[in-house]
Structures are given as C-alpha cells and as structure tokens.
Design a protein around this motif. Structure first.
Motif, PDB file in Angstrom:
ATOM      1  N   ALA A 351       0.830  -1.210   0.000  1.00 28.35           N
ATOM      2  CA  ALA A 351       0.000   0.000   0.000  1.00 28.35           C
ATOM      3  C   ALA A 351       0.862   1.256   0.000  1.00 28.35           C
ATOM      4  O   ALA A 351       0.584   2.218  -0.723  1.00 28.35           O
ATOM      5  N   LEU A 352       1.921   1.258   0.806  1.00 36.31           N
ATOM      6  CA  LEU A 352       2.790   2.431   0.863  1.00 36.31           C
ATOM      7  C   LEU A 352       3.525   2.623  -0.467  1.00 36.31           C
ATOM      8  O   LEU A 352       3.720   3.759  -0.917  1.00 36.31           O
ATOM      9  N   ASN A 353       3.931   1.512  -1.086  1.00 33.52           N
ATOM     10  CA  ASN A 353       4.590   1.624  -2.391  1.00 33.52           C
ATOM     11  C   ASN A 353       3.652   2.222  -3.430  1.00 33.52           C
ATOM     12  O   ASN A 353       4.071   2.999  -4.299  1.00 33.52           O
ATOM     13  N   MET A 354       2.379   1.874  -3.343  1.00 35.39           N
ATOM     14  CA  MET A 354       1.392   2.448  -4.249  1.00 35.39           C
ATOM     15  C   MET A 354       1.290   3.955  -4.044  1.00 35.39           C
ATOM     16  O   MET A 354       1.243   4.737  -5.000  1.00 35.39           O
ATOM     17  N   ALA A 355       1.280   4.381  -2.783  1.00 36.77           N
ATOM     18  CA  ALA A 355       1.231   5.814  -2.485  1.00 36.77           C
ATOM     19  C   ALA A 355       2.486   6.517  -2.997  1.00 36.77           C
ATOM     20  O   ALA A 355       2.415   7.622  -3.555  1.00 36.77           O
ATOM     21  N   ALA A 356       3.642   5.876  -2.815  1.00 35.97           N
ATOM     22  CA  ALA A 356       4.901   6.483  -3.257  1.00 35.97           C
ATOM     23  C   ALA A 356       4.944   6.627  -4.779  1.00 35.97           C
ATOM     24  O   ALA A 356       5.416   7.636  -5.306  1.00 35.97           O
ATOM     25  N   GLU A 357       4.442   5.619  -5.512  1.00 38.01           N
ATOM     26  CA  GLU A 357       4.400   5.704  -6.972  1.00 38.01           C
ATOM     27  C   GLU A 357       3.482   6.832  -7.428  1.00 38.01           C
ATOM     28  O   GLU A 357       3.756   7.538  -8.397  1.00 38.01           O
ATOM     29  N   ASN A 358       2.381   6.978  -6.707  1.00 37.83           N
ATOM     30  CA  ASN A 358       1.447   8.068  -7.004  1.00 37.83           C
ATOM     31  C   ASN A 358       2.136   9.417  -6.858  1.00 37.83           C
ATOM     32  O   ASN A 358       2.029  10.298  -7.711  1.00 37.83           O
ATOM     33  N   ALA A 359       2.858   9.586  -5.750  1.00 37.69           N
ATOM     34  CA  ALA A 359       3.557  10.849  -5.491  1.00 37.69           C
ATOM     35  C   ALA A 359       4.628  11.109  -6.548  1.00 37.69           C
ATOM     36  O   ALA A 359       4.795  12.239  -7.022  1.00 37.69           O
ATOM     37  N   LYS A 360       5.353  10.069  -6.935  1.00 45.02           N
ATOM     38  CA  LYS A 360       6.400  10.215  -7.945  1.00 45.02           C
ATOM     39  C   LYS A 360       5.795  10.643  -9.284  1.00 45.02           C
ATOM     40  O   LYS A 360       6.328  11.515  -9.978  1.00 45.02           O
TER      41      LYS A 360
END
Length: 646
Positions: A351-360
């Motif tokens: 889930a956190l990786n998904m959020a990080a990809e979104n931010a990137k």
C-alpha cells in the motif's frame, strides 16, 4: 552560487554562526520582511550553519538568494520547537513551507448509478451514488482491462441512456444486449454488472475461471486473436489486483502516507482505508525547502486538522521521522494514533509503495508542466553557459558488431522530451566498421550542416552519450562548421560529465537536479538508438514466404504480396493468372504454384501438430498448470500464426 562581495550573504552567514547551540525555531525573511520559511532544529547553530557549508543544493541556493535576514527563537527542548514551528507556519503561511492543495491525478473505474449502468475510466470522484474502484497507478493496464470487459460483457457503451426503436451497431456485432430497445431484462443486465463488481472487489474466482475457459476455447478453435485478447485482459486484471492489494476487507481504519521530491518540489500521497475499503487518495503537490527527514512532520501538521479525520493507525516509510507525531496528535486532538513503519507486513508495504508511486508520478507531471527550471539553472552555472539550456539535443550510437549502425538524435525542450523533433541517422561511413568517434562525427555533421543550410535555430546544449573522445570528436565538427554550441558528454560508468579537451571530468552529487536532467537525456538517446537498431535488424531478418518460391526475386515477391497477400490466396489462383501477372512462361508459373501448395500443406501440418500439443496440455491433472501451459501454448500459436502469415 557566487557569494564574493555579497554583503547580504555575509550577514546571513554571520547570523548563523552566532546562533546558540540550543533547540529552537528559525525564520527566514525576504527583502520585504515577509517570512518565507520556518524551520526547527535540535541545535540552531549547527542547523543554520549547514546552509552555508559544503556544496549547496539548488533548493538551498533558492532560499538564500531570496532571503534578507534570519531570526530564531530558542526553546527548552525539540518537542517544544516542533509545536512552535507548527504554530508559526499556520500564522505566517511561508512560501517555502508546505501549503496543501489537493491534486488528484490517478484514474479510477466508475460504475454509474443508473437503471442500466455502464462503466468507464475517470479522474473525477463525485458523490452521485456511483461505485468507484481504484485508484490505479497503471492507467494503461486499466485501459486494457476495461476494453477486455467490454468485449466479454454485452453492456451498453453509450454515454446517455435513451429508449430507442432500433439498436445501435454494438448490438449487431454482439457487444451489447440493447437495453435501450428492451432486448434484455433489467435483472439479466444487472447480473453482468454484479459479476464485474465481484471481479473488481477481488471476489472474482468464478469470473476468472470463465475468462480462462473462454481463452482455452478460443485457442482450441485456433481463434488466436481472441485468445490473446483474453490473455491480455487476465494480465491486466492481475496488475489491477496487485495495485488494490490494500483492499483486504480488514475493518481497521488507517492511512498510508508517502512522498517524493525533486528539489523544492514535493508531492505527498495519502491512501485512506476505512472499514477495509480504499475510500480515496489525496494527492498534495507542495513546495518545501525542509530536509527530507522533516517533511513528514511538517505535512502531518498541515494535513490533520480535525479529530474525526485521524485514524487509529498511520503507516509511513522507515526513512520518515515520526519521533513527535504520536505525542503531537494525542496532545492536540486528545486521541491516540499509532505511527507504524509499513515494512512490518507485506500488505502494508504494498500500500505504501502504491502511495509512493502516485507521489512520484505527480512530480513527473509537475516538472513536465512547468519545465525543469532548477535543473537548467544548475547546468547553466555548472557548464558556464551563456543562457539557460532550454533546448538540449542528445546523440547516441547503436550497432551490432558494426552492422546496422544508427545514430539517434533526441530533443529536450524546457527539461522535457520533445518527441516531434526526434531524428535518427542511418550511418553510411561506418557501416561494418566499429568506430564510435567517426559515427558521432558523421551524425553531428549531417545534423548541424542541415540546420545551417536551412537557417534553423541551434540548440543551447549538445549532450553526447560517451566520454572525452566522443566529446572532442563532436567539438571538432562544430569548429569546422564555425558553430558555437556548448557540448558535453555523460559517461555511464561513474556518471562523469566531460567537456571538450578537459583533463578531468565534473562529478555531481547523485541528488543533483542538473545530473538528473542529463541522465534523462542520455537514457532517452540510448533507448531511441537501440530501438531503431532493433527495427533494422528485424526488417533484415524478416523473410516473406513468397521469397521461398522458385523464380521469385525481390520485384516479383513484392508483386505477389500486393496481388495475393497470403499464400492461401495464391494457391487458389491459376497458372495462367500467375503467368500473366508476373509476365513469365507457363512452366515457371506451374513451378511456383506447385511449390506454393507444398509450403501451404507443410504449414497446415505444423499448425495441426501444435494444436494436438495444445489439447494435450489441457488434459494436465494440475488445473493451474493446465491453464498456464495452455495460455503459453496459445501465445505460441498466436505468434506462429503471425510469423507464418503471408
């Protein structure tokens, strides 16, 4: 940054050196005495002095260049500094501290709230009774999945539902049951929608079995196009399910917070899980000059403003500082929240990786929209350019043992790819010879001779994928053309920047904005050159089946392709027709027709053998192995059908 004889810089530096070694808060003010940045420190003197020591990042240069004075307030401990910083940020709203503005960028799948619903991709989430699934960082996978659903489920495509007397085209091709013409009952139609919902909610085992069964049936019937389409839909579904791994129907309320930064640009993404469902994704593009380990604290203070919005669990990265967050939330809102590192469990990390990809992705979009100004400014200072490198042209060479040598030319404008100005050169002087220097000379000579002859504008910077040798080769070409264009090379191994006739390279920090921009240009030149070289090799190695026929040369081969297209069509023709078409004797035409029949028979035998292999794989005792093996076999048949097509 040139600080020689700069009285403002000296004053700021002296203020930093005189600061106490206690904890506290510091404020930067501009020439109008407006607070432009507020920060906290465990040791004020060390923190403020760090702004004036070592190699300065572009965000530090930006802050100093806009500042007129620094003031500070001491506190008893760092937690008090944390609270005071929060209050001062709210009071002054400094330009270079985080100011939240939500900006949603990833698409969701919407199922409309209508009597006969439809579904489609959108980036707008409205409270209109519709059902939303997502968000999905991989928009391409979502497009493929939606397209597959429309091919498998006969639901309506029209934007507005209206009662009609005659159905549209989709009904006649079997892609819609025409509810607008009462061709299907509401109950039967809703069954399709419920099946799609179950698929998206992760309850779709039966639907996956249905899709797999359809794929196997299509493959067994040699309908490879349909089999491949369903296979791609299953792959897309797998990607979507992986992206929605956070929806585990666990009733635990929680937020996942991640960020990505480029210089002063920062984007935060918050995934909100309530009652086990991903209710939404808040995306916040901000600007901040805080250090990376201070960003989360600053963001949380700005994001959580009401007690009811704070969940019992907040998941963050191990790189984020959470020392005071739990205590601050408890003191400020009288509620207890656990701040947890997401690496504790696989589902939380996903889930956190998904959020990080979104931010990137949001940072990439922002840089694309505004232009990569900080990186261009850094390169201008670093390379001592007369102007900003708004137009950068990059070159690379690709070949296989000297064969099919090509040079790629790519163009970046305002720090972003400008693909309409991409070019490639099929090199003539080095065909069969491995000489990158000569190849680079030919490519740049052809490029800039043409620009001069056509009186077109020249780039602000040329970047070569290579070291000092390639750079000097290009520099010699520019001199001979009497052109003054700055040229630099970026060597892959150590990411060194080489200038013409330099005795040593320029080495930049990994986080340098200028280096990042040069790497983007270099990587794009390499990709473009390699892809073109691959196209040439593929074209060379692709042999038409007509070329295997007797008495057929290149011109006759093209004539047969144009007239018959496929081997099957040729076999159905007559000897006289072939003889008249190619203007050859009947005996030669008969030879061609006889050989064509043999080739067609051999190809049909190959297909039949592969079909038997395919069917034998289906009878595997292991269901999962059977599905996997058959999908691979279907793919192999599909590829073979394309490769052997005439």
């Amino acid at each position: 940054m040139n600080t020689t004889n700069n009285p403002v810089y000296e004053t700021l530096h002296k203020t930093a050196l005189k600061a106490p070694s206690s904890s506290g808060v510091y404020l930067w003010r501009n020439i109008d005495n407006i607070v432009i940045y507020v920060g906290k420190a465990k040791n004020l003197k060390n923190r403020l002095s760090s702004y004036f020591s070592g190699e300065k990042h572009i965000k530090t240069q930006l802050l100093i260049s806009n500042a007129k004075s620094i003031e500070y307030i001491t506190t008893s401990n760092e937690y008090e500094a944390f609270l005071l910083e929060n209050n001062l940020i709210k009071k002054y709203s400094p330009k270079y501290n985080i100011q939240l503005k939500d900006g949603k960028s990833y698409p969701v799948l919407k199922i409309t709230n209508e009597e006969f619903p439809r579904f489609y991709k959108t980036r707008q989430v409205r409270k209109d009774g519709s059902i939303y699934f997502g968000p999905y960082p991989d928009a391409g996978a979502l497009d493929v999945f939606i397209d597959t659903l429309y091919k498998l489920y006969p639901v309506r495509h029209c934007r507005t539902f209206k009662t009609k007397k005659t159905p549209c085209m989709y009904y006649h091709i079997g892609r819609c049951k025409a509810p607008c013409c009462n061709k299907i009952s509401k109950e039967s139609y809703i069954e399709f929608i419920e099946e799609i919902k179950s698929l998206l909610e992760g309850k779709g085992d039966e639907t996956i079995v249905k899709l797999t069964s359809l794929m196997k049936k299509a493959a067994s019937e040699l309908n490879f196009e349909k089999a491949a389409r369903i296979r791609d839909g299953l792959k897309a579904l797998t990607i979507l399910q992986n992206q929605n791994i956070v929806e585990d129907f666990n009733s635990e309320d929680r937020d996942y917070i991640a960020h990505y930064r480029e210089g002063e640009l920062v984007s935060f993404t918050v995934l909100k899980i309530r009652n086990g469902k991903l209710l939404g994704r808040d995306n916040f593009p901000v600007e901040s000059l805080s250090d990376d380990d201070e960003l989360l604290e600053e963001f949380v203070q700005a994001y959580y403003k009401e007690r009811d919005t704070i969940p019992p669990y907040i998941y963050i990265s191990e790189n984020d500082n959470h020392e005071f967050l739990s205590k601050w939330i408890e003191d400020s809102f009288h509620t207890q929240t656990k701040i947890i590192f997401a690496s504790t469990e696989k589902k939380h990390l996903a889930a956190l990786n998904m959020a990080a990809e979104n931010a990137k992705e949001d940072i990439i979009r922002r840089i694309r929209e505004r232009g990569d100004i900080p990186a261009m400014k850094e390169l201008q200072d670093l390379l001592e350019l007369k102007s900003l490198p708004i137009r950068i042209e990059g070159f690379d060479i690709a070949h296989i043992g000297g064969k099919f040598p090509v040079a790629s030319l790519i163009s970046f404008y305002n720090g972003n790819p400008d693909k309409k100005n991409y070019r490639y050169f099929r090199l003539k002087t080095t065909n069969g010879v491995i000489d990158d220097f000569a190849s680079m000379r030919e490519a740049t000579s052809r490029r800039y001779t043409r620009l001069l002859n056509e009186n077109k504008p020249l780039p602000d910077l040329i970047l070569i994928d290579g070291g000092i040798g390639q750079v000097n080769a290009v520099y010699g070409v520019l001199n001979s053309l009497d052109i003054d264009i700055p040229v630099a090379g970026l060597a892959k191994r150590d990411e060194e920047i080489w200038l013409p006739h330099a005795s040593k390279p320029i080495c930049l920090p990994k986080r340098s904005d200028g280096l990042r921009l040069l790497q983007r240009v270099r990587d794009e030149t390499h990709r473009f050159a390699t892809s073109r070289n691959q196209e040439l090799r593929t074209k060379e190695n692709t042999v038409s089946i007509f070329s295997k026929l007797p008495h057929i040369g290149e011109k006759r081969e093209l004539t047969l392709i144009k007239e018959f297209t496929t081997l099957n069509n040729l076999v159905l023709s007559s000897t006289e027709n072939i003889a008249n078409l190619l203007k050859i004797p009947l005996s030669q035409a008969d030879d061609i027709l006889s050989e064509a029949k043999k080739l067609l028979k051999n190809r049909d035998e190959i297909k039949e053998t592969k079909k038997l292999i395919l069917n034998s794989q289906v009878n595997s005792t292991n269901t999962q192995e059977s599905i996997y093996a058959k999908s691979l076999a279907a793919a192999a048949l599909d590829i073979t059908a394309v490769a052997e097509s005439d």
